[in-house]
Write an enzyme that holds these catalytic residues in place. Structure first.
Site, PDB file in Angstrom:
ATOM      1  N   ASP A  10      40.167  36.617  39.676  1.00 52.69           N
ATOM      2  CA  ASP A  10      41.417  36.383  39.075  1.00 52.69           C
ATOM      3  C   ASP A  10      41.707  35.703  37.859  1.00 52.69           C
ATOM      4  OD1 ASP A  10      41.214  33.786  40.364  1.00 52.69           O
ATOM      5  OD2 ASP A  10      43.268  33.926  41.069  1.00 52.69           O
ATOM      6  N   ASN A  11      40.661  34.922  37.544  1.00 50.35           N
ATOM      7  CA  ASN A  11      40.695  34.275  36.114  1.00 50.35           C
ATOM      8  C   ASN A  11      39.749  34.661  34.855  1.00 50.35           C
ATOM      9  OD1 ASN A  11      42.725  32.401  37.247  1.00 50.35           O
ATOM     10  ND2 ASN A  11      40.902  30.970  38.080  1.00 50.35           N
ATOM     11  N   ASP A  58      43.571  32.035  31.473  1.00 47.03           N
ATOM     12  CA  ASP A  58      43.761  31.110  32.438  1.00 47.03           C
ATOM     13  C   ASP A  58      42.812  29.858  32.128  1.00 47.03           C
ATOM     14  OD1 ASP A  58      43.660  29.537  34.917  1.00 47.03           O
ATOM     15  OD2 ASP A  58      44.072  31.191  35.916  1.00 47.03           O
TER      16      ASP A  58
END
Length: 304
Positions: free
Chosen positions: A72-73, A82
């Site tokens: 997710d980063n 991120d």
């Protein structure tokens, strides 16, 4: 939520239609050439693999540590997203981490290549139903694509460090490894070492480089090896591979604390210093130096 994590979410939910829509969207947005191939999802996967195999060595060559490189980063576009907790390493060590909760060094500087492959494998799993209607054949295609990552990564990593060292890409891989072992064994500042080596390549004194070592003789021995690997360093390429200034943790901490007090002048000055990190500027000389023992930041978390 980034596109990469959306693929994971749809994979877990087994939502094939959503995976197809997202794949088409990602291809159109980031890798349109994949749409012209016989197997667009496979071409898309290979393009993402190539992008990560280029991005992560670039990070590592600058001493950058992502911090929490979960799916997710990460971005399928091959861009860095991120920024927390991330940082630029000071004293070199392959096990250096910048997340105080990363107690097993999963996201250490030296582990970023493996984490990149892990993330790519999760993307490949999501794309399996699109790669081929026969699941076993789809697995073969995915594994073959993922197998290309190591070679691509290694080639890019070697090229980046050869540029930093001012040597040709034909230099032995052992030379790069030996250099990094030297820095780790003597706790040498990563950015300052390459910065001052660039000065040496420009016919300046070795004094500043030797001063980084508690045992200057170790550096002198290495310099003799360096001169045999590349008698005439590529100075211009070297200069563009080695930043003079990085956002050191203690400077970032100073900016944060000043911001809490409503003082944003330190932020403006740091931003100006980092706008052209490869350019000499005596006005920003203070930002080149490593922290004093009192300035060292010992804990970093998400958002710092």
């Amino acid at each position: 939520m980034c596109e990469w994590e959306l693929f994971n979410s749809f994979r877990r939910a087994r939502t094939l239609e959503a995976i197809q829509v997202l794949t088409d969207y990602a291809i159109n947005r980031h890798y349109p050439a994949a749409a012209e191939t016989a197997n667009p999802p496979l071409a898309f996967l290979k393009a993402v693999i190539a992008a990560q195999a280029n991005l992560i060595p670039h990070w590592m060559s600058l001493g950058f540590i992502h911090g929490v490189m979960n799916t997710d980063n990460c971005s399928i576009s091959g861009e860095t997203i991120d920024y927390g907790p991330c940082a630029f390493m000071e004293e070199f060590h392959p096990g250096c981490v910048f997340s105080s909760i990363d107690r097993n060094a999963r996201y250490a500087w030296g582990n970023q290549a493996n984490i990149g492959l892990w993330n790519l494998s999760r993307l490949a799993e999501a794309l399996l139903p699109l790669l081929d209607s026969d699941r076993e054949e789809a697995k073969v295609l995915a594994e073959e694509a993922l197998a290309e990552y190591a070679g691509q990564f290694g080639k890019n990593y070697h090229a980046r460090f050869c540029a930093k060292l001012g040597v040709s890409e034909g230099a032995p891989e052992d030379f790069v490894r030996t250099t990094l072992e030297l820095l780790a064994n003597h706790s040498v500042d990563f950015t300052l070492f390459f910065r001052r080596l660039t000065q040496v390549a420009n016919k300046e004194s070795t004094e500043g480089l030797l001063a980084l070592f508690s045992d200057p003789a170790a550096c002198e021995n290495w310099l003799q090896l360096w001169q045999t690997v590349e008698p005439a360093p590529n100075f211009e390429k070297m200069r563009l591979a080695n930043p003079i200034r990085i956002p050191r943790n203690h400077r970032v901490e100073e900016v944060i604390q000043a911001g809490y007090r409503g003082d944003f002048e330190p932020f403006d000055k740091l931003s100006a210093a980092l706008a052209h990190p490869f350019a000499e500027d005596p006005d920003f000389a203070e930002y080149e130096e490593r922290p004093t023992p009192e300035q060292v930041v010992h804990e970093t978390f998400c958002g710092t």
